[in-house]
Design an enzyme around this catalytic site. Sequence first.
Site, mmCIF file in Angstrom:
data_model
loop_
_atom_site.group_PDB
_atom_site.id
_atom_site.type_symbol
_atom_site.label_atom_id
_atom_site.label_comp_id
_atom_site.label_asym_id
_atom_site.label_seq_id
_atom_site.Cartn_x
_atom_site.Cartn_y
_atom_site.Cartn_z
ATOM 1 N N ASP A 202 0.805 -1.215 0.000
ATOM 2 C CA ASP A 202 0.000 0.000 0.000
ATOM 3 C C ASP A 202 0.849 1.281 0.000
ATOM 4 O O ASP A 202 1.868 1.352 0.707
ATOM 5 C CB ASP A 202 -0.865 -0.018 1.275
ATOM 6 C CG ASP A 202 -1.908 1.070 1.317
ATOM 7 O OD1 ASP A 202 -2.775 1.080 0.439
ATOM 8 O OD2 ASP A 202 -1.853 1.916 2.238
ATOM 9 N N GLU A 271 1.801 -0.417 -4.898
ATOM 10 C CA GLU A 271 0.879 0.662 -5.257
ATOM 11 C C GLU A 271 1.705 1.944 -5.282
ATOM 12 O O GLU A 271 2.207 2.383 -4.251
ATOM 13 C CB GLU A 271 -0.252 0.782 -4.227
ATOM 14 C CG GLU A 271 -1.295 1.785 -4.666
ATOM 15 C CD GLU A 271 -2.118 2.377 -3.521
ATOM 16 O OE1 GLU A 271 -3.261 2.781 -3.784
ATOM 17 O OE2 GLU A 271 -1.623 2.460 -2.378
HETATM 18 C C1 BGC Z 1 -5.640 2.591 -0.039
HETATM 19 C C2 BGC Z 1 -6.715 3.393 0.610
HETATM 20 C C3 BGC Z 1 -6.232 3.784 1.990
HETATM 21 C C4 BGC Z 1 -4.864 4.482 1.906
HETATM 22 C C5 BGC Z 1 -4.226 4.580 3.244
HETATM 23 C C6 BGC Z 1 -4.535 3.630 -0.200
HETATM 24 O O1 BGC Z 1 -3.712 3.500 -1.178
HETATM 25 O O2 BGC Z 1 -6.010 2.038 -1.274
HETATM 26 O O3 BGC Z 1 -7.941 2.733 0.678
HETATM 27 O O4 BGC Z 1 -7.155 4.647 2.561
HETATM 28 O O5 BGC Z 1 -3.974 3.791 1.081
HETATM 29 O O6 BGC Z 1 -3.786 3.346 3.674
#
Ligand code: BGC
Length: 539
Positions: A202, A271
Amino acid sequence: MSDGNWWKGAVIYQIYPRSFFDSNGDGIGDLCGITDKLEYISFLGVDAIWISPFFKSPMKDFGYDVSDYCDVDPIFGTIDDFKGLVQKAHSLGLKVIIDQVWSHTSDEHPWFIESASSTNNEKSDWYVWADPKPDGTPPNNWLPYFGGGSSWTWSSERKQYYFHQFLIEQPTLNLWNQEVRGAILNSASFWFGMGVDGFRVDATHTFLYDRDLKDNPPRPKGDLVSVDISSDNPQSYQMRLNSGQQPESIQLIEEIRSFVNRYDDRCLLGEVGGEDGMQLMADYSDVNTRFHFSYSFDLLASSLDKKSVESIIRAFEKVQDEDDWWCWSSGNHDVTRVGSRQQHKDLSKKDFALYAMALGLSLRGSFCMYQGEELGLEDVDVAYEDLQDPLGKMFYPKIKGRDGCRTPIPWVKDSLNAGFTTGENTWLPIPDSHRKKSVDQQENDKSSVLNHYRRFLAWRKNKSAMKVGDFTFIETNNHIIAFSRHDDEGCFECYFNSGNVSESVSLDSGRIIDEVSRKAVLSENSLKLDPYGYAFIEK
Ligand code: BGC
């Protein structure tokens, strides 16, 4: 059989567990609910599932605020439920990817509680702490993604501020600290031990911050363009060049990767957003030494019209080198559903849903499809009193938050709560428009969006040219997006009419593949496509 490259060209089905299927009647989806529906997912023809966070969490950001990296939140079940899920998924030939949220924890994580308790405890440097300016204000101008105020929140115990990129309840981990890196890798090995095949990591652009805490520079006027940027949220006015994306993140990613390399056939899907996200994706991914592949935000706000699709792909081609691999996605739990991003609003929604499917799944890269896309679901306009997402509550009505794409999956049209739960209530509403698109309605209709997905994925599955082959644009002088996918084993020309009237291209040879083409007629040397029609031509 070992296959270290299984993720390359794979179609990954994203499950947002709260909204997939509820097995215990509390109105919230859970792990056993996912296990119950794995045959459905496998029959769809995808290669893997990615499950959004199900770890112990106070659920301030619905699981992206983790308070124990190595446990399942009771809302979602138990560790044994997870083991059962993985076992069944594997027996059906599905790989399992889970989220890992390493840039921040919940403020209820024991690490943070200890860190916040004094300035000299063992974990005092595990988060980002800073003294106030002499006038008591925060150390710099950093602003959070979620929230109107500063990225710094005061702690009376330490008489210092702590840094958070997202909610106040999501303190940023200090990933400069080697002990913290060791701790997150321990949790990674825990999940590998459970048999997971990969991680979606993430928010990696927020991994490291500038240690001198320099202010973020203002964003040049007129540059409010990317998916998470809108002038209704003040953080959009600055470029997050110092609060995140430090060049040393690359070494950190390499460190994570060399740890992952100790395990067979696992993958890391980073990501990667942030400023100049495409360049950052190229920097952060390397099939051999960094993230195996990176998750692109670029199609997530697009109406998939010719101009935006072509410019996104051409921009990628400029930054990509041969060690990079992308993962495309046209929807997820953070953005308006693709079904509601149609450019020509008067045209059929089903036609657009299928056009979006065929186009996305034909691009060069892996693809994450978001639950409900296979039903052609549209975004739901959730009423203020039903809102759950803190982002929506904060900025309503200008920004309604992310609840509209997170509503529960409708399984059975005429059942209580569309068969999602046996409970009275659901955590987010299921509108009648979604009931009509329930799985049971689409199962038996050969021409449903669901059955088109099944046919398309079955066709794509064994075509190496479509999965990992090269990509070459074919020039057209109208609204038809055209390109070929080719390798030693085959060549397919792919045509998609993004316009609102029928248009044609001339073709010199080839056979139209009817099972995966739609609203397309090939006659003599011309291919005619109706609006949102598409065709695949085998050369
Ligand atoms: C996730 C979100 C989340 C954020 C903080 C993002 O990239 O996809 O849903 O709120 O990261 O963790």
